[in-house]
Design a protein around this motif. Structure first.
Motif, PDB file in Angstrom:
ATOM      1  N   ILE A 120      48.140  24.340  46.258  1.00  0.00           N
ATOM      2  CA  ILE A 120      49.077  25.793  45.772  1.00  0.00           C
ATOM      3  C   ILE A 120      48.956  25.753  44.296  1.00  0.00           C
ATOM      4  CG2 ILE A 120      51.163  23.846  44.590  1.00  0.00           C
ATOM      5  CD1 ILE A 120      51.643  27.220  46.718  1.00  0.00           C
ATOM      6  N   ILE A 124      47.276  29.554  43.801  1.00  0.00           N
ATOM      7  CA  ILE A 124      48.183  30.571  43.184  1.00  0.00           C
ATOM      8  C   ILE A 124      47.317  31.214  42.142  1.00  0.00           C
ATOM      9  CG2 ILE A 124      50.022  30.892  40.757  1.00  0.00           C
ATOM     10  CD1 ILE A 124      51.043  28.624  42.550  1.00  0.00           C
ATOM     11  N   LEU A 127      45.343  34.194  43.949  1.00  0.00           N
ATOM     12  CA  LEU A 127      46.436  34.853  44.582  1.00  0.00           C
ATOM     13  C   LEU A 127      46.193  35.827  43.631  1.00  0.00           C
ATOM     14  CD1 LEU A 127      47.912  35.884  46.489  1.00  0.00           C
ATOM     15  CD2 LEU A 127      49.583  34.783  45.296  1.00  0.00           C
TER      16      LEU A 127
END
Length: 144
Positions: A120, A124, A127
């Protein structure tokens, strides 16, 4: 326009993916050496001060058969590293930031989904780098 923020986020995300490769390789090694690890733990049970409950938990962990877990945790971050490097090359010189942004976003989102949230933090970072690639537009000079 300099793309320092995007490249920095890409590099940090790639470093996290390298750690994921190492964890996946360790997991794969442990899957292939269950007997050795179990023998080591049972021989050193008194020195490590395991209780009977701890030994039951360890034995259950060795009996789990998570098919494809180890290879998936090695192959996926390697693909993410390669795609991150491709995206950073596309950013160099501000050649194609749109394609780089799409690669960053797709890589980050797909990796998080496939690993069920395992990556994650790196997802992130990719992203955010992808969103920055798509959102930042070069300044246009208006000539009069």
């Amino acid at each position: 326009m300099k793309r320092t923020a995007e490249v920095t986020l890409g590099i940090i995300g790639t470093v996290f993916y390298v750690f994921s490769v190492l964890i996946g390789a360790l997991r794969l090694w442990m899957e292939n050496n269950k007997d050795y690890l179990y023998d080591f733990i049972t021989e050193n049970q008194n020195e490590m001060e395991f209780t009977a409950d701890d030994m039951d938990i360890i034995q259950e962990a060795f009996n789990l058969n998570l098919a494809g877990g180890g290879p998936l945790l090695v192959i996926m971050p390697i693909l993410a590293i390669i795609l991150g490097i491709v995206a950073m090359v596309l950013l160099k010189g501000n050649k194609n930031p749109i394609a780089a942004g799409i690669i960053f976003i797709a890589t980050g989102v797909i990796y998080v989904i496939v690993t069920l949230g395992g990556g994650i933090l790196s997802g992130i970072l990719f992203l955010i780098a992808g969103i920055l690639c798509l959102a930042r537009k070069p300044k246009t000079l208006i000539e009069e």
